[in-house]
Design a protein around this motif. Structure first.
Motif, PDB file in Angstrom:
ATOM      1  N   ASP A 168       0.808  -1.214   0.000  1.00  0.00           N
ATOM      2  CA  ASP A 168       0.000   0.000   0.000  1.00  0.00           C
ATOM      3  C   ASP A 168       0.843   1.266   0.000  1.00  0.00           C
ATOM      4  O   ASP A 168       0.336   2.362   0.252  1.00  0.00           O
ATOM      5  N   GLY A 169       2.144   1.148  -0.262  1.00  0.00           N
ATOM      6  CA  GLY A 169       3.011   2.316  -0.331  1.00  0.00           C
ATOM      7  C   GLY A 169       3.482   2.770   1.035  1.00  0.00           C
ATOM      8  O   GLY A 169       3.079   2.246   2.081  1.00  0.00           O
ATOM      9  N   ASN A 199       2.075   6.270  -0.151  1.00  0.00           N
ATOM     10  CA  ASN A 199       0.746   5.898   0.291  1.00  0.00           C
ATOM     11  C   ASN A 199      -0.253   7.009  -0.002  1.00  0.00           C
ATOM     12  O   ASN A 199      -0.019   8.179   0.297  1.00  0.00           O
ATOM     13  N   VAL A 246       3.939   5.605   3.981  1.00  0.00           N
ATOM     14  CA  VAL A 246       3.342   6.815   4.545  1.00  0.00           C
ATOM     15  C   VAL A 246       4.457   7.838   4.789  1.00  0.00           C
ATOM     16  O   VAL A 246       5.417   7.556   5.518  1.00  0.00           O
TER      17      VAL A 246
END
Length: 266
Positions: A79-80, A262, A82
């Motif tokens: 999900d990448g 994200n 943050v």
């Protein structure tokens, strides 16, 4: 860097578009190493819109070879990543980024997002806020040059008001990171760019640019700052090659090692 190159990129439907471009023309702000690919152009009627600070201090900056916490993943999470934000805000722009390698990425992201259009004063203010004091004049001039180029590309006057619908926006989508020394990083950022000209032509592109970030102390307060870097640093980046502007989801994107951000469009 003013040599010309040709880049081919495969779109999401498998089509390919080739464009001749000049490296460094699509300036976000003072990119040391940059590539860009225009994905295509369309009339304003077909567009649904696009996306995407500050007086700098003049106090003495101390460049410090201090270790910062390394929290960036070696491989891209599904999900990448943050990206952190700053602990304080000045004129709407975050500062006081964490003393981590992702803090350096956060600075690069904010610099890119702050490139909103054609206002010289706004661009210079961003440069003054985020540049190391000893490099402030260099980055401010590069910011002016970047705005002048964007105005030229959009077909608007070099000075004065910008007529609608002309606009320019940057959306960061991925990064790579290289530690050059303790507390000193080269951050590569891949972004979507949308440029709308005065006559309504909308061009979407991908831009990859590299900046040097150093953890520095200004008036006893540590933060990440843009630095010009030495000739040796820049020669190293050029000789080793930096990630190219390639589309997410392609084999070239994975091979380049881009780490998605994200929440960013992919």
């Amino acid at each position: 860097m003013r040599n010309e190159m040709s880049n081919r990129i495969n779109g999401p439907m498998g089509e390919s578009r080739t464009t001749l471009l000049r490296v460094g023309v699509l300036v976000v702000i003072a990119a040391l190493v940059a590539t860009a690919v225009w994905l295509g152009a369309r009339g304003r009627a077909d567009d649904n819109g696009g996306t995407d600070k500050t007086s700098g201090g003049s106090s003495q900056t101390e460049g410090q070879n201090v270790s910062v916490e390394q929290v960036a993943p070696d491989t891209a999470p599904a999900d990448g990543v943050v990206i952190p934000t700053g602990a304080e805000v000045v004129d709407g722009h975050p500062i006081r980024f964490p003393a981590t390698d992702l803090g350096a990425v956060a600075l690069q992201v904010e610099v890119a997002k702050a490139q909103l259009g054609f206002d010289y004063d706004q661009a210079v203010a961003v440069a003054g806020l985020y540049a190391a004091p000893e490099d402030k004049a260099v980055f401010e001039q590069r910011a002016r040059d970047a705005v002048a180029l964007r105005r030229q590309q959009a077909g608007v006057p070099k000075q004065g008001d910008v007529p609608p619908p002309a606009s320019y926006a940057v959306t960061p989508i991925a990064y790579t990171l290289e530690e050059l020394d303790a507390g000193y990083y080269a951050v590569n950022l891949l972004s979507y760019v949308t440029l709308t000209t005065a006559n309504g032509k909308v061009s979407d592109g991908l831009y990859a640019g590299t900046q040097l970030m150093r953890w520095t102390e200004v008036d006893g307060v540590g933060d990440w700052r843009l630095v010009q870097g030495s000739d040796e640093d820049i020669d190293h980046l050029v000789s080793t090659g930096q990630p190219q502007a390639v589309a997410p989801g392609t084999p070239e994107y994975k091979q380049a090692g881009w780490i998605p951000i994200n929440g960013a469009p992919q």
